[in-house]
Design an enzyme around this catalytic site. Structure first.
Site, PDB file in Angstrom:
ATOM      1  N   SER A 593       0.846  -1.192   0.000  1.00 25.30           N
ATOM      2  CA  SER A 593       0.000   0.000   0.000  1.00 25.30           C
ATOM      3  C   SER A 593       0.888   1.251   0.000  1.00 25.30           C
ATOM      4  O   SER A 593       1.649   1.450  -0.937  1.00 25.30           O
ATOM      5  CB  SER A 593      -0.964  -0.032   1.188  1.00 25.30           C
ATOM      6  OG  SER A 593      -1.971   0.937   1.050  1.00 25.30           O
ATOM      7  N   ASP A 668      -9.344  -4.506  -5.958  1.00 22.64           N
ATOM      8  CA  ASP A 668      -8.947  -3.594  -4.888  1.00 22.64           C
ATOM      9  C   ASP A 668      -9.788  -2.327  -4.999  1.00 22.64           C
ATOM     10  O   ASP A 668      -9.576  -1.499  -5.880  1.00 22.64           O
ATOM     11  CB  ASP A 668      -7.457  -3.268  -5.025  1.00 22.64           C
ATOM     12  CG  ASP A 668      -6.888  -2.542  -3.816  1.00 22.64           C
ATOM     13  OD1 ASP A 668      -7.655  -1.870  -3.114  1.00 22.64           O
ATOM     14  OD2 ASP A 668      -5.661  -2.642  -3.578  1.00 22.64           O
ATOM     15  N   HIS A 700      -7.743  -5.169  -1.395  1.00 21.42           N
ATOM     16  CA  HIS A 700      -6.483  -4.557  -0.978  1.00 21.42           C
ATOM     17  C   HIS A 700      -5.667  -5.478  -0.075  1.00 21.42           C
ATOM     18  O   HIS A 700      -4.442  -5.374  -0.007  1.00 21.42           O
ATOM     19  CB  HIS A 700      -6.775  -3.232  -0.257  1.00 21.42           C
ATOM     20  CG  HIS A 700      -5.593  -2.343  -0.111  1.00 21.42           C
ATOM     21  ND1 HIS A 700      -4.809  -1.922  -1.174  1.00 21.42           N
ATOM     22  CD2 HIS A 700      -5.037  -1.767   1.001  1.00 21.42           C
ATOM     23  CE1 HIS A 700      -3.845  -1.146  -0.738  1.00 21.42           C
ATOM     24  NE2 HIS A 700      -3.951  -1.033   0.579  1.00 21.42           N
TER      25      HIS A 700
END
Length: 723
Positions: A593, A668, A700
């Site tokens: 991320s 995601d 995600h």
């Protein structure tokens, strides 16, 4: 490493390694949950203050039950409910008591929507009569009982409904709800993700009024994702997602009076392009509190709305040159004075204001942050909180008088301590761990922190680990770019300081985050130990912009995300590379991320420092990410184009020299796979070779079935081949 501090427990690990079988960790064990610790599920402190309830599951028949235990003795007092005894239920996933504990809401058939949101089939169980009522045949969201337990409000298809149990009447309060257009009482995607709440309605103390937020998403651009599934044709998920600089939902506050059967829109004032990140009723049944935040998120008003006159007035204002954090720390006392946390003196502290918003006193103060606010005991006038007073990588539980005097450190062991207090603040359950001790759960006296009894100790995990070659973390601080940065390092098996070892760095680096902390291991930590067993050094450094070292340190990266953070990781890599036992030609970095954004930038901008990088679900251009998060730290791209573009990996692909693995989930909803696809195209057009993987229909978190095992196998092989 400068200032290295090995915890006492390290000697325990040395003893384990000396007497153990020195087994190697495997990915199958790590992602099979072999080293998971036990906790308490859905703990609820009963109103009497002497008992607590937990949700327990029978592994043999799948049934669930709500069991009540005595705090002091730990003995089971009773079973309130067992799904086996109710023909309508095969089991339930969650339970919620009414305020008087006569009724229980039970969640079944739960269906996840986004990070925090879900819908499900809910039942209402009457403890006294043992009767059960299904609230709706359809899956609903956020059912919430009124304080008097005579009503329940919930959201179905973006509209708010209320059931009156006394009359049996169901009332539909709104009728304009429509997917991707109007939402009543539930937050939109970006509010849920970035303000971390879902239920956007609240009952007043008299149970006769309901305040709610309405989201008009009409002007918000849509984002679509293909969901491949197993059918012949894929499906498409279309939802409203405001990217930085684009239109947000238009929000408005509404007040439903269930006695007059009226719903009024409340005029909060002369605000334009604003957020309502929190609403809650005060102790007074006619006074509603609402937090109103400007789009730049650096100017916050606490507004009181008089429900009888519908007039709004600002009682408190918070301004910050960077941004104001939104929390759930607002607590109203019986006289409607309130407790509030703020970073206005440079550190996060607790303040007491009167009912008009006039400051009474600053309760906590010092060069450290309050990290959690637990509550207020009206009887003893004590506040309970967690802070980093004992070092920014540690957490301790404290009590302090409302006056700011008589502070007591309740937790005694160095590491990470958190607390769950009984309803009357007689006891608290302390959750403790550190880098050498898996979670130990104890019952403690709130008066002085004295341990009454141990609830769980996870000794079974320690016994299992006694067979393994455990590689402990060594904590330190290192001097980087004029700052003392927290760091940990894990050294290889049979470490020899005269040899050279390859180094893998992990970081996240996002604003206010923390990756270097004195707590028990996650699955990733076992992976790092596995790599260390195979000859790698693994290290982590929290650079500028991370949290729990004051507002100045946290907000140093404002308007320029990815600049100072990358400088710090490159400088840290060079520091490690200068150590006698690190091979400076074999340094890699990875992250997920924000960490994937960082690892990509580090490889592209630090080509002479890093040999390889892995980026999982990375942001590759801040122009692709949402309004609330991105604009909090960068303002809008229209105002700060350089802040968006100067540090986005997609603009620096020409710098790639080392080996690069790029990974993303196709579903995601948070960091869209668009980020990876656009970066792939930029890399291809720059004729840069790299490796990449897309996990179909994974969000995600990229998990489910063997997904994590497959991903970590891929990453492990990539590291062993390229580092």
């Amino acid at each position: 490493m400068k200032g290295t501090k090995l915890f006492i427990g390290l000697f325990f690990w040395i003893a384990l390694v000396a007497t153990g079988q020195n087994k190697a960790f495997t990915l199958e064990e790590i992602w099979g949950g072999n080293f998971n610790t036990e906790g308490l599920q859905s703990l609820h402190s009963m109103n009497n203050g002497t008992e607590y309830s937990v949700l327990e599951r029978n592994k043999e028949d799948g049934s669930t039950s709500i069991e009540v235990y005595d705090y002091a003795s730990g003995e089971k007092v009773k079973t309130i409910l067992n799904s086996q005894a109710i023909s309508e239920l095969s089991g339930f996933q969650e339970y919620t008591f009414s305020s008087n504990e006569d009724l229980i809401l039970l969640l079944t058939d739960s269906e996840k929507i986004y990070r925090h949101s879900k819908r499900g089939v809910y039942y209402l169980y009457d403890v006294g009569t043992q009767k059960i009522l299904k609230l709706s045949d359809e899956k609903i969201q956020e059912p919430t009982l009124s304080p008097d337990g005579k009503k329940v409000a919930y959201v179905l298809n973006n509209n708010i409904y209320v059931i009156n149990f006394e009359t049996g009447q169901e009332i539909q309060l709104t009728d304009d709800g429509k997917k991707n257009t109007i939402i009543n009482g539930i937050t939109d995607w970006v509010y849920e993700e970035e303000f971390a709440f879902v239920r956007a309605f609240d009952w007043n103390a008299d149970s006769n009024k309901l305040a709610f937020i309405r989201f008009d998403e009409t002007a918000v651009p849509e984002f679509s994702m293909d969901v491949y599934g197993s059918a012949l044709y894929q499906k498409q998920d279309v939802f409203k997602y405001p990217k930085a600089g684009e239109k947000n939902s238009t929000v408005s506050l509404h007040l439903a009076d269930l006695e007059s059967m009226s719903v009024d829109k409340i005029n909060l004032g002369d605000y334009k392009d604003y957020y309502i990140p929190r609403l809650s009723w005060t102790q007074k049944a006619d006074i509603l509190s609402v937090q109103v935040l400007n789009r730049h998120q650096n100017d916050l008003d606490l507004v009181f709305v008089d429900a009888s006159t519908k007039k709004a007035s600002v009682v408190l204002n918070e301004k910050d040159e960077a941004y104001v954090d939104i929390t759930d720390n607002l607590t109203f006392l019986q006289d409607n004075s309130f407790i509030w946390t703020s970073e206005k003196d440079g550190f996060n502290h607790i303040y007491h204001y009167d009912a008009t918003g006039k400051l009474i006193n600053q309760i906590t103060q010092g060069a450290w942050d309050v990290t959690s606010y637990y509550g207020y005991n009206a009887k003893t006038k004590k506040i309970y909180y967690q802070s980093v007073e004992n070092g920014s990588i540690n957490r301790d539980v404290y009590s302090i008088a409302l006056t700011g005097k008589d502070k007591i450190r309740l937790s005694k062991k160095e590491g990470s301590n958190s607390a769950d207090f009984s309803a009357d603040y007689t006891y608290y359950i302390n959750y403790f761990s550190n880098s050498t001790t898996p979670s130990v759960i104890t019952l403690n006296k709130a008066k002085n922190g004295e341990i009454v009894r141990e609830i769980k100790n996870n000794k079974a995990v320690l016994d299992k680990l006694a067979q393994y070659d455990v590689r402990p973390k060594e904590f330190s601080t290192i001097d980087i770019n004029g700052e003392q940065l927290n760091a940990w390092i894990i050294k290889p098996k049979d470490f020899d300081p005269t040899k050279k070892y390859p180094l893998l760095m992990y970081q996240y680096s996002g604003p206010g985050s923390q990756s270097v902390k004195n707590s028990w291991y996650s699955a990733n930590d076992y992976w790092y130990m596995m790599l260390a067993q195979q000859g790698y050094i693994v290290a982590c450094v929290d650079g500028r912009g991370t949290g729990f070292k004051g507002a100045k340190f946290k907000k140093a990266t404002q308007n320029d995300l990815g600049n100072l953070e990358v400088q710090d990781q490159i400088a840290a890599a060079k520091y490690f590379g200068g150590l006698d036992y690190v091979d400076a030609e074999r340094i890699g970095i990875w992250g997920w991320s924000y960490g994937g954004f960082m690892s990509s930038n580090c490889l592209f901008k630090g080509a002479d420092t890093f040999k390889m990088a892995i980026a999982v679900a990375p942001v590759t251009s801040w122009r692709f990410y949402d309004t609330i998060y991105t604009e909090r730290y960068l303002t809008t791209p229209q105002e700060n184009a350089s802040g968006y573009d100067n540090n986005s990996p997609i603009n620096y692909v020409d710098g790639l020299k080392g080996k690069y693995l790029l990974v993303h989930g196709s579903a995601d909803d948070n960091v869209h796979v668009q980020n990876t696809m656009r970066l792939i195209e930029a890399l291809v057009q720059a004729n840069k070779q790299f490796d990449w993987a897309i996990y179909p229909d994974k969000n995600h978190g990229i998990y489910g079935g063997n997904t994590r095992l497959h991903l970590y196998t891929k990453m492990t092989n990539f590291i062993k081949t390229n580092l």
